[in-house]
Design an enzyme around this catalytic site. Structure first.
Site, PDB file in Angstrom:
ATOM      1  N   ASP A 149       0.855  -1.191   0.000  1.00  0.00           N
ATOM      2  CA  ASP A 149       0.000   0.000   0.000  1.00  0.00           C
ATOM      3  C   ASP A 149       0.894   1.245   0.000  1.00  0.00           C
ATOM      4  OD1 ASP A 149      -3.216   0.530   0.952  1.00  0.00           O
ATOM      5  OD2 ASP A 149      -1.815   2.208   1.093  1.00  0.00           O
ATOM      6  N   HIS A 190     -10.219  -5.138  -3.404  1.00  0.00           N
ATOM      7  CA  HIS A 190      -8.885  -5.375  -2.854  1.00  0.00           C
ATOM      8  C   HIS A 190      -9.007  -5.801  -1.406  1.00  0.00           C
ATOM      9  CE1 HIS A 190      -9.962  -1.109  -2.515  1.00  0.00           C
ATOM     10  NE2 HIS A 190      -9.368  -1.131  -1.326  1.00  0.00           N
TER      11      HIS A 190
END
Ligand code: 5GP
Ligand code: ZN
Length: 115
Positions: free
Chosen positions: A30, A100
């Site tokens: 991320d 996700h």
């Protein structure tokens, strides 16, 4: 899917720090980590929201979870544990409209999962 950030990451048009890839699944770090370990696991196929999943996606979603296990083993955080979160829609704050699964870990996570 045009204008989808995660499709662009799949296509290599936007760079990412990949941690796992096969024909169907991609995992990358991320960009704005919320924990020492913060990895996003996505299907390469564009699906906007969890509520768009079809019965024909069942194998794919199962594969995402076994991939998460593989990543935990490979990255060495299987023993210490982790959390998996998937946001869906407005109230969850889903920002990227390509499903996700967040893997969060690397520290003792708070007991609260709803902020
Ligand atoms: P959501 O709130 O939709 O569940 O989570 C979207 C996540 O995607 C956020 O944690 C955000 O930091 C991450 N993200 C957004 N854009 C990018 C990007 O271009 N690259 C990477 N690696 N992560 C991104
Ligand atoms: Zn997409």
């Amino acid at each position: 899917m045009e204008d989808c950030i995660f499709c662009k990451i799949v296509e290599g048009k936007i760079p990412s720090e990949k941690v796992y890839e096969d024909d169907e699944v991609l995992a990358f770090k991320d960009i704005n980590p919320a924990a020492p370990i913060h990895i996003l696991v996505i299907p390469k196929k564009h699906i906007s929201m969890l509520t768009d999943l079809k019965e024909s996606d069942e194998l794919l979603i199962g594969k995402i979870y076994t991939t998460i296990n593989k990543i935990a083993k490979e990255q060495g955080f299987e023993e210490q544990g982790f959390r998996v979160i998937a946001n869906c829609g407005k109230d969850s704050g889903q920002e990227v409209m390509h499903i996700h699964f967040h893997i969060l870990g690397g520290k003792k996570l708070g007991a609260k999962i709803v902020g």
